[in-house]
Design a protein around this motif. Sequence first.
Motif, mmCIF file in Angstrom:
data_model
loop_
_atom_site.group_PDB
_atom_site.id
_atom_site.type_symbol
_atom_site.label_atom_id
_atom_site.label_comp_id
_atom_site.label_asym_id
_atom_site.label_seq_id
_atom_site.Cartn_x
_atom_site.Cartn_y
_atom_site.Cartn_z
ATOM 1 N N ARG A 193 5.184 5.732 -5.100
ATOM 2 C CA ARG A 193 4.985 4.588 -5.984
ATOM 3 C C ARG A 193 6.312 3.882 -6.238
ATOM 4 O O ARG A 193 6.401 2.652 -6.142
ATOM 5 C CB ARG A 193 4.373 5.016 -7.321
ATOM 6 N N GLU A 194 7.353 4.636 -6.551
ATOM 7 C CA GLU A 194 8.659 4.034 -6.829
ATOM 8 C C GLU A 194 9.210 3.331 -5.589
ATOM 9 O O GLU A 194 9.749 2.221 -5.677
ATOM 10 C CB GLU A 194 9.643 5.099 -7.306
ATOM 11 N N GLU A 195 9.068 3.974 -4.449
ATOM 12 C CA GLU A 195 9.595 3.404 -3.198
ATOM 13 C C GLU A 195 8.903 2.094 -2.854
ATOM 14 O O GLU A 195 9.552 1.077 -2.556
ATOM 15 C CB GLU A 195 9.398 4.400 -2.055
ATOM 16 N N GLU A 196 7.562 2.082 -2.908
ATOM 17 C CA GLU A 196 6.835 0.882 -2.527
ATOM 18 C C GLU A 196 6.894 -0.199 -3.609
ATOM 19 O O GLU A 196 6.815 -1.390 -3.300
ATOM 20 C CB GLU A 196 5.382 1.226 -2.181
ATOM 21 N N ALA A 197 7.039 0.198 -4.870
ATOM 22 C CA ALA A 197 7.223 -0.801 -5.930
ATOM 23 C C ALA A 197 8.530 -1.556 -5.714
ATOM 24 O O ALA A 197 8.586 -2.792 -5.887
ATOM 25 C CB ALA A 197 7.215 -0.136 -7.297
ATOM 26 N N GLU A 198 9.568 -0.845 -5.320
ATOM 27 C CA GLU A 198 10.850 -1.493 -5.040
ATOM 28 C C GLU A 198 10.728 -2.417 -3.830
ATOM 29 O O GLU A 198 11.249 -3.534 -3.831
ATOM 30 C CB GLU A 198 11.921 -0.428 -4.785
ATOM 31 N N ASN A 199 10.019 -1.947 -2.797
ATOM 32 C CA ASN A 199 9.802 -2.797 -1.622
ATOM 33 C C ASN A 199 9.019 -4.055 -1.980
ATOM 34 O O ASN A 199 9.320 -5.152 -1.502
ATOM 35 C CB ASN A 199 9.047 -2.013 -0.542
ATOM 36 N N ALA A 200 8.009 -3.900 -2.848
ATOM 37 C CA ALA A 200 7.208 -5.054 -3.264
ATOM 38 C C ALA A 200 8.039 -6.028 -4.084
ATOM 39 O O ALA A 200 7.928 -7.251 -3.926
ATOM 40 C CB ALA A 200 5.995 -4.581 -4.063
ATOM 41 N N LYS A 214 0.836 -1.190 0.000
ATOM 42 C CA LYS A 214 0.000 0.000 0.000
ATOM 43 C C LYS A 214 0.874 1.244 0.000
ATOM 44 O O LYS A 214 2.018 1.223 0.487
ATOM 45 C CB LYS A 214 -0.948 0.008 1.185
ATOM 46 N N MET A 215 0.357 2.321 -0.561
ATOM 47 C CA MET A 215 1.035 3.610 -0.571
ATOM 48 C C MET A 215 0.353 4.498 0.466
ATOM 49 O O MET A 215 -0.843 4.796 0.344
ATOM 50 C CB MET A 215 0.964 4.240 -1.963
ATOM 51 N N GLY A 216 1.112 4.889 1.486
ATOM 52 C CA GLY A 216 0.548 5.661 2.579
ATOM 53 C C GLY A 216 0.463 7.140 2.266
ATOM 54 O O GLY A 216 1.227 7.689 1.475
ATOM 55 N N ALA A 217 -0.491 7.805 2.894
ATOM 56 C CA ALA A 217 -0.675 9.249 2.719
ATOM 57 C C ALA A 217 0.454 10.019 3.387
ATOM 58 O O ALA A 217 1.089 9.525 4.326
ATOM 59 C CB ALA A 217 -2.013 9.662 3.318
ATOM 60 N N PRO A 218 0.742 11.225 2.926
ATOM 61 C CA PRO A 218 1.776 12.042 3.567
ATOM 62 C C PRO A 218 1.468 12.249 5.049
ATOM 63 O O PRO A 218 0.367 12.653 5.416
ATOM 64 C CB PRO A 218 1.684 13.374 2.803
ATOM 65 N N GLY A 219 2.427 11.896 5.891
ATOM 66 C CA GLY A 219 2.260 12.073 7.324
ATOM 67 C C GLY A 219 1.372 11.047 7.991
ATOM 68 O O GLY A 219 1.190 11.065 9.205
ATOM 69 N N PRO A 237 1.204 7.106 7.151
ATOM 70 C CA PRO A 237 1.520 5.949 6.314
ATOM 71 C C PRO A 237 0.511 4.818 6.403
ATOM 72 O O PRO A 237 0.469 3.963 5.518
ATOM 73 C CB PRO A 237 2.901 5.510 6.832
ATOM 74 N N GLU A 238 -0.317 4.790 7.447
ATOM 75 C CA GLU A 238 -1.312 3.730 7.580
ATOM 76 C C GLU A 238 -2.557 3.989 6.732
ATOM 77 O O GLU A 238 -3.355 3.082 6.500
ATOM 78 C CB GLU A 238 -1.712 3.557 9.052
ATOM 79 N N LEU A 239 -2.714 5.215 6.261
ATOM 80 C CA LEU A 239 -3.865 5.566 5.430
ATOM 81 C C LEU A 239 -3.499 5.339 3.970
ATOM 82 O O LEU A 239 -2.666 6.041 3.404
ATOM 83 C CB LEU A 239 -4.265 7.025 5.657
ATOM 84 N N ALA A 240 -4.126 4.346 3.346
ATOM 85 C CA ALA A 240 -3.757 3.965 1.987
ATOM 86 C C ALA A 240 -4.391 4.902 0.963
ATOM 87 O O ALA A 240 -5.617 5.016 0.886
ATOM 88 C CB ALA A 240 -4.190 2.537 1.707
ATOM 89 N N ILE A 241 -3.536 5.573 0.191
ATOM 90 C CA ILE A 241 -4.037 6.378 -0.923
ATOM 91 C C ILE A 241 -3.920 5.595 -2.235
ATOM 92 O O ILE A 241 -4.240 6.100 -3.304
ATOM 93 C CB ILE A 241 -3.266 7.712 -1.045
ATOM 94 N N GLY A 242 -3.488 4.350 -2.120
ATOM 95 C CA GLY A 242 -3.371 3.474 -3.269
ATOM 96 C C GLY A 242 -2.490 2.299 -2.921
ATOM 97 O O GLY A 242 -2.132 2.092 -1.753
ATOM 98 N N ALA A 243 -2.142 1.532 -3.920
ATOM 99 C CA ALA A 243 -1.247 0.390 -3.732
ATOM 100 C C ALA A 243 -0.517 0.131 -5.033
ATOM 101 O O ALA A 243 -1.015 0.466 -6.116
ATOM 102 C CB ALA A 243 -2.025 -0.849 -3.294
ATOM 103 N N VAL A 244 0.664 -0.484 -4.917
ATOM 104 C CA VAL A 244 1.475 -0.759 -6.098
ATOM 105 C C VAL A 244 1.947 -2.207 -6.044
ATOM 106 O O VAL A 244 2.339 -2.713 -4.990
ATOM 107 C CB VAL A 244 2.671 0.226 -6.194
ATOM 108 N N ALA A 245 1.864 -2.886 -7.179
ATOM 109 C CA ALA A 245 2.289 -4.274 -7.278
ATOM 110 C C ALA A 245 3.787 -4.350 -7.541
ATOM 111 O O ALA A 245 4.443 -3.341 -7.833
ATOM 112 C CB ALA A 245 1.511 -4.984 -8.391
ATOM 113 N N SER A 246 4.328 -5.558 -7.458
ATOM 114 C CA SER A 246 5.776 -5.737 -7.584
ATOM 115 C C SER A 246 6.286 -5.422 -8.985
ATOM 116 O O SER A 246 7.487 -5.224 -9.168
ATOM 117 C CB SER A 246 6.164 -7.167 -7.201
#
Length: 208
Positions: A96-103, A55-60, A62-71
């Motif tokens: 998106r780039e940060e969480e895509a890399e994590n995924a 999931k992509m967290g909102a600014p400030g 991170p638990e509030l998902a403003i979207g999600a990115v797959a691997s």
Amino acid sequence: MFDDRTDAGEQLAAELERRGFEADVVLGIPRGALPVARPVADALDADLNVVVARKMGAPGNPELAIGAVASDGSAWYNDDLIDRLGVDDAYLEEIREEEAENAAQKADRYRDTPGLPDLAGERVVIVDDGVATGATAVACLRQVQDSDAESVALTVPVGSPRSIADLESEADEVIALRTPENFQAVGQFYRTFGQVTDADAIEYLDRE
């Protein structure tokens, strides 16, 4: 109420068998879905693998998902929430780039080869331990829908009624054992809902 994830998986598997459900590949969303997905894969005599999204967290917040990115980098955005929060494009691309890399790194821990297995012409079932916002489920479904699979279903033990209804437009079929009106969090419907470690999750993949 489910005793634990294995119990939830066994109940889900029994329901799929009762419906005469057939599948070639079962994809669990790590880590928590693997104990649920293992009984499903065994019951359907299907291969078990993973599909990963973050999931992509909102600014400030991170638990509030403003979207999600797959691997694979494909993303789903909650446009209404993004507009309401005034999130700018620069932040969206950065997260998106940060969480895509994590995924992608997470997927690599679970697979011997990069990317999804070859799903062309396959009947695919995606399993999670529950659906709250549905953000990661959407990202996973969209990645698999782009794989030329014959069919893609999402199956979960429990989910928010609203999120499950929204997900029906993303999959060929969505099956949830329970969609309680008092839904607040997935864990409230499990007697035991501890963290699943990477090592534990990988054991479910290795188990025949």
